[in-house]
Design a protein around this motif. Structure first.
Motif, PDB file in Angstrom:
ATOM      1  N   THR A 313      35.299 -39.026 -94.011  1.00 24.47           N
ATOM      2  CA  THR A 313      35.904 -37.702 -93.927  1.00 24.47           C
ATOM      3  C   THR A 313      35.295 -36.809 -95.004  1.00 24.47           C
ATOM      4  O   THR A 313      34.628 -37.308 -95.910  1.00 24.47           O
ATOM      5  CB  THR A 313      37.428 -37.755 -94.135  1.00 24.47           C
ATOM      6  OG1 THR A 313      37.677 -38.095 -95.491  1.00 24.47           O
ATOM      7  CG2 THR A 313      38.083 -38.780 -93.258  1.00 24.47           C
ATOM      8  N   ALA A 314      35.537 -35.519 -94.894  1.00 26.95           N
ATOM      9  CA  ALA A 314      34.936 -34.602 -95.863  1.00 26.95           C
ATOM     10  C   ALA A 314      35.883 -33.467 -96.197  1.00 26.95           C
ATOM     11  O   ALA A 314      36.654 -33.029 -95.343  1.00 26.95           O
ATOM     12  CB  ALA A 314      33.641 -34.040 -95.288  1.00 26.95           C
ATOM     13  N   VAL A 399      30.337 -27.480-103.432  1.00 30.97           N
ATOM     14  CA  VAL A 399      30.030 -28.865-103.103  1.00 30.97           C
ATOM     15  C   VAL A 399      31.090 -29.371-102.114  1.00 30.97           C
ATOM     16  O   VAL A 399      32.076 -28.682-101.840  1.00 30.97           O
ATOM     17  CB  VAL A 399      30.037 -29.750-104.368  1.00 30.97           C
ATOM     18  CG1 VAL A 399      28.976 -29.301-105.343  1.00 30.97           C
ATOM     19  CG2 VAL A 399      31.419 -29.763-105.028  1.00 30.97           C
ATOM     20  N   VAL A 400      30.850 -30.554-101.584  1.00 36.55           N
ATOM     21  CA  VAL A 400      31.847 -31.189-100.716  1.00 36.55           C
ATOM     22  C   VAL A 400      32.079 -32.611-101.211  1.00 36.55           C
ATOM     23  O   VAL A 400      31.201 -33.196-101.853  1.00 36.55           O
ATOM     24  CB  VAL A 400      31.387 -31.234 -99.238  1.00 36.55           C
ATOM     25  CG1 VAL A 400      31.251 -29.851 -98.669  1.00 36.55           C
ATOM     26  CG2 VAL A 400      30.079 -32.002 -99.083  1.00 36.55           C
ATOM     27  N   ASP A 450      24.094 -30.444 -97.586  1.00 37.59           N
ATOM     28  CA  ASP A 450      23.794 -31.835 -97.237  1.00 37.59           C
ATOM     29  C   ASP A 450      24.906 -32.510 -96.433  1.00 37.59           C
ATOM     30  O   ASP A 450      24.761 -33.655 -96.010  1.00 37.59           O
ATOM     31  CB  ASP A 450      23.585 -32.658 -98.516  1.00 37.59           C
ATOM     32  CG  ASP A 450      22.254 -32.339 -99.187  1.00 37.59           C
ATOM     33  OD1 ASP A 450      21.353 -31.851 -98.476  1.00 37.59           O
ATOM     34  OD2 ASP A 450      22.134 -32.562-100.402  1.00 37.59           O
ATOM     35  N   LEU A 451      26.022 -31.808 -96.255  1.00 37.57           N
ATOM     36  CA  LEU A 451      27.201 -32.440 -95.657  1.00 37.57           C
ATOM     37  C   LEU A 451      26.896 -33.164 -94.341  1.00 37.57           C
ATOM     38  O   LEU A 451      27.127 -34.360 -94.191  1.00 37.57           O
ATOM     39  CB  LEU A 451      28.303 -31.385 -95.440  1.00 37.57           C
ATOM     40  CG  LEU A 451      29.500 -31.837 -94.606  1.00 37.57           C
ATOM     41  CD1 LEU A 451      30.309 -32.883 -95.332  1.00 37.57           C
ATOM     42  CD2 LEU A 451      30.406 -30.667 -94.263  1.00 37.57           C
ATOM     43  N   ALA A 454      24.472 -36.085 -94.515  1.00 38.52           N
ATOM     44  CA  ALA A 454      25.055 -37.230 -95.221  1.00 38.52           C
ATOM     45  C   ALA A 454      26.050 -37.966 -94.322  1.00 38.52           C
ATOM     46  O   ALA A 454      26.000 -39.193 -94.205  1.00 38.52           O
ATOM     47  CB  ALA A 454      25.722 -36.768 -96.505  1.00 38.52           C
ATOM     48  N   VAL A 455      26.935 -37.225 -93.687  1.00 31.14           N
ATOM     49  CA  VAL A 455      27.949 -37.870 -92.845  1.00 31.14           C
ATOM     50  C   VAL A 455      27.288 -38.633 -91.698  1.00 31.14           C
ATOM     51  O   VAL A 455      27.644 -39.772 -91.397  1.00 31.14           O
ATOM     52  CB  VAL A 455      28.977 -36.839 -92.318  1.00 31.14           C
ATOM     53  CG1 VAL A 455      29.890 -37.467 -91.269  1.00 31.14           C
ATOM     54  CG2 VAL A 455      29.807 -36.278 -93.467  1.00 31.14           C
ATOM     55  N   ARG A 456      26.278 -38.005 -91.088  1.00 28.91           N
ATOM     56  CA  ARG A 456      25.591 -38.693 -89.974  1.00 28.91           C
ATOM     57  C   ARG A 456      24.894 -39.962 -90.459  1.00 28.91           C
ATOM     58  O   ARG A 456      24.951 -40.998 -89.800  1.00 28.91           O
ATOM     59  CB  ARG A 456      24.551 -37.760 -89.338  1.00 28.91           C
ATOM     60  CG  ARG A 456      25.187 -36.804 -88.372  1.00 28.91           C
ATOM     61  CD  ARG A 456      24.145 -35.962 -87.641  1.00 28.91           C
ATOM     62  NE  ARG A 456      24.775 -34.697 -87.312  1.00 28.91           N
ATOM     63  CZ  ARG A 456      24.355 -33.523 -87.702  1.00 28.91           C
ATOM     64  NH1 ARG A 456      23.253 -33.405 -88.408  1.00 28.91           N
ATOM     65  NH2 ARG A 456      25.018 -32.433 -87.377  1.00 28.91           N
ATOM     66  N   ALA A 457      24.256 -39.872 -91.624  1.00 32.30           N
ATOM     67  CA  ALA A 457      23.530 -41.044 -92.139  1.00 32.30           C
ATOM     68  C   ALA A 457      24.504 -42.182 -92.452  1.00 32.30           C
ATOM     69  O   ALA A 457      24.230 -43.345 -92.151  1.00 32.30           O
ATOM     70  CB  ALA A 457      22.741 -40.662 -93.386  1.00 32.30           C
ATOM     71  N   ILE A 458      25.646 -41.849 -93.033  1.00 34.28           N
ATOM     72  CA  ILE A 458      26.616 -42.898 -93.370  1.00 34.28           C
ATOM     73  C   ILE A 458      27.200 -43.499 -92.090  1.00 34.28           C
ATOM     74  O   ILE A 458      27.357 -44.712 -91.950  1.00 34.28           O
ATOM     75  CB  ILE A 458      27.740 -42.339 -94.276  1.00 34.28           C
ATOM     76  CG1 ILE A 458      27.156 -41.802 -95.582  1.00 34.28           C
ATOM     77  CG2 ILE A 458      28.770 -43.421 -94.582  1.00 34.28           C
ATOM     78  CD1 ILE A 458      28.155 -40.996 -96.417  1.00 34.28           C
ATOM     79  N   HIS A 459      27.498 -42.627 -91.144  1.00 33.89           N
ATOM     80  CA  HIS A 459      28.054 -43.104 -89.874  1.00 33.89           C
ATOM     81  C   HIS A 459      27.064 -44.053 -89.205  1.00 33.89           C
ATOM     82  O   HIS A 459      27.429 -45.121 -88.721  1.00 33.89           O
ATOM     83  CB  HIS A 459      28.383 -41.914 -88.969  1.00 33.89           C
ATOM     84  CG  HIS A 459      29.343 -42.272 -87.861  1.00 33.89           C
ATOM     85  ND1 HIS A 459      28.936 -42.757 -86.649  1.00 33.89           N
ATOM     86  CD2 HIS A 459      30.697 -42.222 -87.813  1.00 33.89           C
ATOM     87  CE1 HIS A 459      29.994 -42.987 -85.885  1.00 33.89           C
ATOM     88  NE2 HIS A 459      31.079 -42.678 -86.572  1.00 33.89           N
TER      89      HIS A 459
END
Ligand code: ASP
Ligand code: MG
Length: 474
Positions: A313-314, A399-400, A450-451, A454-459
């Motif tokens: 989540t973000a 930032v997030v 980068d949000l 980053a989320v796609r890469a982690i997923h």
């Protein structure tokens, strides 16, 4: 016994209400004892609140317009749903009466030029009292015995208007006395969410989005086997589907994980809302009214399966604040004074991280609070700054926080490694990092641009890798 709560979109128009009625009928074939809790039709609470504020600011037209909109919105739905002239006339009568009350309240606010929290609760709670009788009538139109119940009769709260706290003792007593005989007689109660009343009968609300809370309270009082939250998405997903189209529904989640996710911005059930259910160990299920046979999420004490990472989540619109200096090392009280200063300006800290070298402390606040916080810190550490014990206090704006949540991470080595390799591969810089000792979440601060990457890469690393078993998932 089941408690079924329907959100605003589930009763948003005639089509949605008909669908909701079907869901209720379908559920009753499995368990005939069902207590329904409903929100106002979508958009209605906002309309009421805005009209009330406008009235206090000296404007009449918004509440007169709101009355017309509400009349038309509810009558259109009622005409489509209720075939019986008598039912329709009865509903129309109720609607007009409530709307007269609404304009009377607003005109009082207009004359006084002031809106108290108590007055606002009387007005904002009207939407549920328009929706519940309509849903009950729609069930009767489908040959199901149903009656609406005004929660002010059963949900007793304190007098903190706008965010009232339930008093469980008297609430349980009253809800059992009022609802159990209905259930025994085969009648489905349709209770207004969001609203309650003080012990002396003054109307209150449980806070915006409070219908979930109402459902949890009533479910807890009536010892429901399950509290079902019917909404317009397929339960809780592994990530925001607008960022990750491959996001999937989580089948099972612990109360803790759900609370962590809510804290980190996921649109799940609010932790406070879950409390009555958590205390009694009642499972909460999140389902989609418009896709009732689709996947759902079960939140309970004993989620099965051993998935490591459950969800990503973000939270957006944040500022990272750094307090940095070589003279800080080993000096007690710097952290305490830092957070005292932050607390004094009533800013909420979302995440804290300190490197073990003790040369810096950083923490995250909302963008909107960052200037005030910097100002407060500069004043607090005036002497340390002058003597260069502290070198700089500075913000990293916009930032997030990305939070990776899952209690299965506890004691599992290699999670952080996998996380950082994933981010490294796509060139995302991690500005700060924190892991609670519960190890059920790792939070990363990255720059706003980068949000998504980053989320796609982690997923991708945790959910889309064929070699990793993900037993939790659909
Ligand atoms: N109708 C209320 C609101 O919009 C309560 C709810 O929807 O849960 O806040
Ligand atoms: Mg709502």
């Amino acid at each position: 016994m089941l408690t079924l709560k329907f959100g605003g979109t589930s009763v948003g128009d005639a089509r949605a209400i008909a669908q909701t009625a079907s869901v209720i009928l379908q559920t009753k074939t499995q368990d005939p004892h069902v207590v329904v809790v409903t929100s106002a039709m979508s958009g209605v609470t906002d309309l009421l609140v805005n009209a009330a504020h406008a009235a206090a600011a000296g404007q009449r037209q918004p509440y007169l317009d709101a009355r017309d909109v509400l009349l038309e919105k509810h009558m259109t739905a009622a005409q489509a749903l209720l075939a019986s002239e008598e039912e329709l006339a009865q509903y129309q009568h109720h609607l007009e009466e409530q709307l007269r009350f609404f304009t009377r309240l607003c005109s009082a606010v207009y004359v006084l030029g002031e809106l108290t929290p108590r007055g606002l609760d009387a007005i904002s709670g009207l939407g549920e009292r328009l929706a519940a009788p309509l849903l009950a009538a729609a069930l009767r139109a489908r040959q199901t015995q149903a009656t609406w119940v005004d929660a002010r009769e059963i949900l007793v709260t304190d007098d903190q208007f706008g965010e009232a706290a339930p008093l469980l003792g008297p609430t349980c007593e009253r809800s059992k006395a009022r609802l159990q005989p209905l259930l025994e007689a085969g009648i489905t109660p349709v209770v207004t969410g969001f609203i309650g009343a003080t012990a002396t009968g003054i109307p209150t609300t449980l806070g915006r989005g409070g219908s979930d809370f109402s459902a949890a309270i009533l479910g807890a009082c009536l010892q429901a086997d399950e509290i079902q939250i019917w909404t317009d998405v397929d339960g809780i997903l592994t990530a925001d589907p607008r960022i990750v189209p491959q996001a999937r529904t989580l089948r099972q989640l612990s109360y803790n994980e759900a609370a962590e996710m809510a804290y980190f911005g996921a649109k799940v059930i609010h932790p406070k809302t879950m409390l009555p259910a958590v205390e009694r160990g009642i499972p909460i299920r999140i389902l989609n009214t418009f896709h009732p046979d689709g996947p759902s999420t079960l939140i309970s004490n004993h989620p099965t399966g051993d998935g490591l990472v459950k969800a990503i989540t973000a939270i957006r619109d944040l500022t990272l604040i750094n307090v940095e200096g070589r003279g800080m090392m080993g000096v007690p009280g710097i952290a305490a004074r830092t957070f005292r200063a932050v607390a004094d300006v009533k800013a909420n800290v979302l995440m804290i991280s300190q490197a073990s070298s003790e040369q810096s402390i950083c923490f995250v606040v909302k963008n909107s609070r960052s200037q005030e916080v910097i100002q407060a810190l500069t004043e607090t550490f005036e002497r340390e700054l002058a003597r260069h014990y502290i070198d700089r206090i500075y913000p990293v704006q916009d930032v997030v926080i990305i939070a990776v949540v899952g209690s299965g991470m506890r004691g599992t080595p290699g999670i952080a490694g996998r996380l950082f390799s994933a981010l490294g591969r796509v060139g995302v810089n991690v500005i700060a990092l924190a892991q609670g000792s519960s190890e059920s979440n790792i939070s990363l601060v990255v720059a706003r641009p980068d949000l998504e990457t980053a989320v796609r890469a982690i997923h991708q690393a945790f959910f889309q890798n064929q070699h990793v078993p993900t037993p939790q998932l659909v």
